[in-house]
Design a protein around this motif. Structure first.
Motif, PDB file in Angstrom:
ATOM      1  N   ASN A  67      56.741 -28.616  -3.070  1.00  6.62           N
ATOM      2  CA  ASN A  67      55.608 -28.335  -2.174  1.00  6.62           C
ATOM      3  C   ASN A  67      54.678 -27.262  -2.733  1.00  6.62           C
ATOM      4  OD1 ASN A  67      56.382 -30.250  -0.223  1.00  6.62           O
ATOM      5  ND2 ASN A  67      57.767 -28.788   0.753  1.00  6.62           N
ATOM      6  N   VAL A  68      54.399 -27.407  -4.013  1.00  5.14           N
ATOM      7  CA  VAL A  68      53.459 -26.525  -4.705  1.00  5.14           C
ATOM      8  C   VAL A  68      52.520 -27.403  -5.526  1.00  5.14           C
ATOM      9  CG1 VAL A  68      53.190 -24.680  -6.412  1.00  5.14           C
ATOM     10  CG2 VAL A  68      55.118 -24.636  -4.828  1.00  5.14           C
ATOM     11  N   CYS A  69      51.244 -27.042  -5.566  1.00  6.28           N
ATOM     12  CA  CYS A  69      50.274 -27.815  -6.344  1.00  6.28           C
ATOM     13  C   CYS A  69      50.549 -27.650  -7.840  1.00  6.28           C
ATOM     14  CB  CYS A  69      48.850 -27.350  -6.029  1.00  6.28           C
ATOM     15  SG  CYS A  69      48.304 -27.727  -4.344  1.00  6.28           S
ATOM     16  N   LYS A  70      50.749 -28.780  -8.511  1.00  6.31           N
ATOM     17  CA  LYS A  70      51.026 -28.782  -9.946  1.00  6.31           C
ATOM     18  C   LYS A  70      50.120 -29.795 -10.639  1.00  6.31           C
ATOM     19  CE  LYS A  70      54.577 -25.889 -10.060  1.00  6.31           C
ATOM     20  NZ  LYS A  70      55.944 -26.393 -10.274  1.00  6.31           N
ATOM     21  N   CYS A  71      50.052 -29.680 -11.967  1.00  8.41           N
ATOM     22  CA  CYS A  71      49.255 -30.632 -12.741  1.00  8.41           C
ATOM     23  C   CYS A  71      49.952 -31.990 -12.781  1.00  8.41           C
ATOM     24  CB  CYS A  71      49.061 -30.131 -14.171  1.00  8.41           C
ATOM     25  SG  CYS A  71      48.162 -28.573 -14.301  1.00  8.41           S
ATOM     26  N   LEU A  72      49.159 -33.034 -12.834  1.00  4.99           N
ATOM     27  CA  LEU A  72      49.712 -34.375 -13.015  1.00  4.99           C
ATOM     28  C   LEU A  72      50.365 -34.497 -14.391  1.00  4.99           C
ATOM     29  CD1 LEU A  72      46.818 -36.635 -11.649  1.00  4.99           C
ATOM     30  CD2 LEU A  72      49.115 -36.474 -10.692  1.00  4.99           C
ATOM     31  N   LYS A  73      51.186 -35.525 -14.544  1.00  7.39           N
ATOM     32  CA  LYS A  73      51.748 -35.797 -15.861  1.00  7.39           C
ATOM     33  C   LYS A  73      50.612 -36.073 -16.842  1.00  7.39           C
ATOM     34  CE  LYS A  73      56.185 -37.658 -14.317  1.00  7.39           C
ATOM     35  NZ  LYS A  73      57.087 -38.832 -14.306  1.00  7.39           N
ATOM     36  N   LYS A  74      50.821 -35.688 -18.070  1.00  6.97           N
ATOM     37  CA  LYS A  74      49.829 -35.796 -19.146  1.00  6.97           C
ATOM     38  C   LYS A  74      48.715 -34.762 -19.012  1.00  6.97           C
ATOM     39  CE  LYS A  74      50.587 -40.689 -20.147  1.00  6.97           C
ATOM     40  NZ  LYS A  74      49.953 -42.018 -20.353  1.00  6.97           N
ATOM     41  N   TYR A  75      48.868 -33.862 -18.021  1.00 10.22           N
ATOM     42  CA  TYR A  75      47.926 -32.752 -17.893  1.00 10.22           C
ATOM     43  C   TYR A  75      48.675 -31.448 -18.162  1.00 10.22           C
ATOM     44  CZ  TYR A  75      44.180 -35.592 -15.886  1.00 10.22           C
ATOM     45  OH  TYR A  75      43.182 -36.513 -15.697  1.00 10.22           O
ATOM     46  N   ILE A  76      47.991 -30.506 -18.781  1.00 15.04           N
ATOM     47  CA  ILE A  76      48.582 -29.213 -19.110  1.00 15.04           C
ATOM     48  C   ILE A  76      47.752 -28.109 -18.469  1.00 15.04           C
ATOM     49  CG2 ILE A  76      49.148 -27.614 -20.981  1.00 15.04           C
ATOM     50  CD1 ILE A  76      49.520 -30.021 -22.785  1.00 15.04           C
TER      51      ILE A  76
END
Length: 242
Positions: free
Chosen positions: A201-210
């Motif tokens: 429940n934390v905003c994270k980058c999508l896969k393939k994003y850094i």
């Protein structure tokens, strides 16, 4: 004798003249909402007031009417759609108020009254829907505005596909829930959201994003940015050496 007959005639005429308000109705409750007489009935689709003298029901007197029929705008009492003609698009609708029902002028469910209260406007359902006033956008999308004839979410807000509303942007690291698409960072080249609400429940980058320099960058783009930054640092270092 002539005077008695004349007085009687005037008295009867005055009674008849008093009961001359033609008020349409569907039920007795309709009459009770607009008339303050003690004895009321809806007879043949017309409100009738009880006359104690004649012991019968007659058309109600104008004195009995407690609603200002000259009132204008949404919310005024009406009997038919024509009574609402001062508001473009409004119709005469049944409404529940304080456990009673009455017919009032109002906009249809898919419309809302404009700022000047002169006409009903279509409520927007999606960004870029046509509009003439921001009230159309706000009614359908919440945090939005009408710009150049189109509805747009306000700055730092985006359209939540799940709840069909404009909600505040949440950035990398912000708490979030899976029930709403609150994590939002627009990837400019692809115009796609590069953030997602993780299982924690934390905003994270999508896969393939850094995550780099406060942004979620596509892996190839982030590599280029990193390489460019490294080269610039090396150049500055060399310049200082000499």
């Amino acid at each position: 004798m002539k005077y008695i007959v004349l007085i009687s005639f005037i008295f009867i005429f005055s009674l008849k003249a008093e009961y001359n308000a033609q008020i349409p109705c569907k039920t007795d409750d309709t009459c009770k909402n607009i008339i303050k007489a003690e004895m009321l009935k809806c007879i043949n689709s017309m409100c009738m007031c009880g006359n104690i003298t004649t012991k019968s029901y007659q058309s109600c007197s104008h004195k009995d009417i407690i609603v200002n029929t000259k009132q204008k705008g949404v919310g005024k009492v009406c009997f038919q759609d024509e009574d609402c003609e001062d508001i473009e698009g409004a119709t005469c609708q049944e409404a529940r108020m304080n456990h009673t029902s009455k017919r009032i002028c109002d906009c249809p469910p898919h419309m809302i009254i404009n700022v000047d209260k002169r006409k009903c406007l279509t409520i927007a359902n999606l960004p870029r829907d046509s509009c003439t006033e921001s009230i159309q956008c706000i009614a359908g999308l919440n945090n939005s505005e009408c710009t150049n004839g189109k509805c747009h979410c306000r700055m730092n807000f985006h359209f939540d596909l799940t709840n069909k509303r404009c909600i505040p942007n949440k950035v990398y690291g912000d708490p979030c829930t899976k029930e709403e698409d609150s994590c939002y960072q627009l990837d400019i080249p692809d115009r796609t959201n590069s953030l997602i609400c993780s299982d924690e429940n934390v905003c994270k980058c999508l896969k393939k994003y850094i995550y780099f320099a406060g942004l979620c960058l596509y892996s190839n783009a982030s590599r280029i940015v990193f390489q460019t930054s490294f080269v610039m640092i090396m150049i500055l270092f060399i310049i200082r050496m000499f």
